[in-house]
Scaffold this active site. Structure first.
Site, PDB file in Angstrom:
ATOM      1  N   ASP A   1       0.812  -1.218   0.000  1.00 46.37           N
ATOM      2  CA  ASP A   1       0.000   0.000   0.000  1.00 46.37           C
ATOM      3  C   ASP A   1       0.845   1.268   0.000  1.00 46.37           C
ATOM      4  OD1 ASP A   1       0.949  -0.346   2.593  1.00 46.37           O
ATOM      5  OD2 ASP A   1      -1.011  -0.659   3.495  1.00 46.37           O
TER       6      ASP A   1
ATOM      7  N   ASN B   1      -7.787  -2.224  14.244  1.00 46.76           N
ATOM      8  CA  ASN B   1      -9.169  -2.538  13.875  1.00 46.76           C
ATOM      9  C   ASN B   1      -9.255  -3.753  12.949  1.00 46.76           C
ATOM     10  OD1 ASN B   1      -8.139  -1.593  11.499  1.00 46.76           O
ATOM     11  ND2 ASN B   1      -9.507   0.158  11.285  1.00 46.76           N
TER      12      ASN B   1
ATOM     13  N   HIS C   1      -7.420  -4.227  10.161  1.00 46.10           N
ATOM     14  CA  HIS C   1      -7.144  -4.018   8.740  1.00 46.10           C
ATOM     15  C   HIS C   1      -5.849  -4.708   8.315  1.00 46.10           C
ATOM     16  CE1 HIS C   1      -4.906   0.033   9.581  1.00 46.10           C
ATOM     17  NE2 HIS C   1      -4.000  -0.798   9.119  1.00 46.10           N
TER      18      HIS C   1
ATOM     19  N   GLU D   1      -9.713  -1.551   5.113  1.00 44.39           N
ATOM     20  CA  GLU D   1     -10.383  -1.198   6.356  1.00 44.39           C
ATOM     21  C   GLU D   1     -11.617  -2.069   6.571  1.00 44.39           C
ATOM     22  OE1 GLU D   1      -8.862   0.483   8.386  1.00 44.39           O
ATOM     23  OE2 GLU D   1      -8.165   2.442   7.712  1.00 44.39           O
TER      24      GLU D   1
END
Ligand code: GLP
Length: 241
Positions: free
Chosen positions: A67, A134, A136, A141
């Site tokens: 990414d 979270n 990811h 996400e």
């Protein structure tokens, strides 16, 4: 899933290094899927030391990063491009033309399609992953469809808060979007190596190991992958049964 619980971050990095080294040594033209964040820094240090001491060669290695932020120039100190050169590429003999990083500027949809098409020419032998608080992976996400390929995401508030530490502790400086390999892209890798340390990853690791497979917690998709190694320290393993 092969779960390895280590004493501390140093041991996590060492175990991850042993797996990476095994692949690079046995397949000199391997394709590596690489990650950024604080989790892989210890592993990259060990790869650099090993290259310097033992001449382990990356000459025929190809890499694809997961990414990149949207809107940062390559030479921004917090771009993932800068991160990768600073922590790894500047110190090993990988060839410039074999390095692939998604680009978060220009015509974004075209960038996504081009990146996905380029990866599709290879089989990623090992995909390294960290995990967000979270759940990811890459920058996929919560709520990202498992069928997604490389795409543009809007970053979650939690992710922006977590990454503010790299941007003068100022959430307003953190880019709000990123380009990321999709979950479908990640799942095509032959082998996945996920590393995590620290108590703030304990919930994500619990979900990875025991949680229901669901798009609201992207990391749970790895339960469906045939070859996953998870290396965590005791703190990240602290919620496990
Ligand atoms: C970042 C990256 C992820 C990384 C994760 C955890 O936002 N996009 O690829 O795995 O967050 O980062 P860290 O290892 O610093 O905890």
């Amino acid at each position: 899933m092969n779960l390895i619980v280590c004493e501390n971050y140093e041991e996590v990095s060492q175990k991850a290094f042993e797996i990476m080294k095994e692949i690079v040594a046995s397949k000199p033209n391997a394709t590596l899927g690489l990650a950024t964040g604080s989790s892989p820094i210890g592993l990259y240090k060990k790869m650099v030391e090993d290259h310097q001491k033992h001449n382990t060669s990356y000459e025929a290695i190809t890499s694809f990063n997961l990414d990149e932020y949207v809107g940062l120039s390559k030479d921004h100190p917090e771009s993932y491009y800068s991160f990768m050169y600073h922590n790894l590429f500047d110190h090993i003999n990988i060839k410039e033309e074999n390095i692939h990083l998604p680009q978060g500027n220009g015509e974004l949809e075209q960038r996504c399609n081009e990146y996905e098409a380029e990866i599709a020419k290879y089989v990623v032998d090992i995909q390294l992953l960290g995990v967000g608080r979270n759940g990811h992976i890459g920058f996929n996400e919560p709520g990202t469809p498992f069928t997604q390929t490389t795409h543009i995401v809007t970053l979650d508030d939690k992710t922006i808060q977590d990454n503010a530490r790299f941007f003068n502790n100022n959430v307003n400086e953190v880019p709000t979007q990123a380009i990321t390999m999709g979950i479908a892209t990640i799942m095509k890798a032959k082998k996945v190596l996920l590393i995590a340390s620290g108590e703030n990853k304990a919930e994500a690791i619990y979900n990875l190991v025991h949680g229901e497979i669901r798009e609201e917690c992207p990391v749970t998709v790895l339960q469906k992958h045939a070859d996953v190694v998870v290396i965590v320290d005791k703190a990240a393993a602290s919620n496990l049964k």
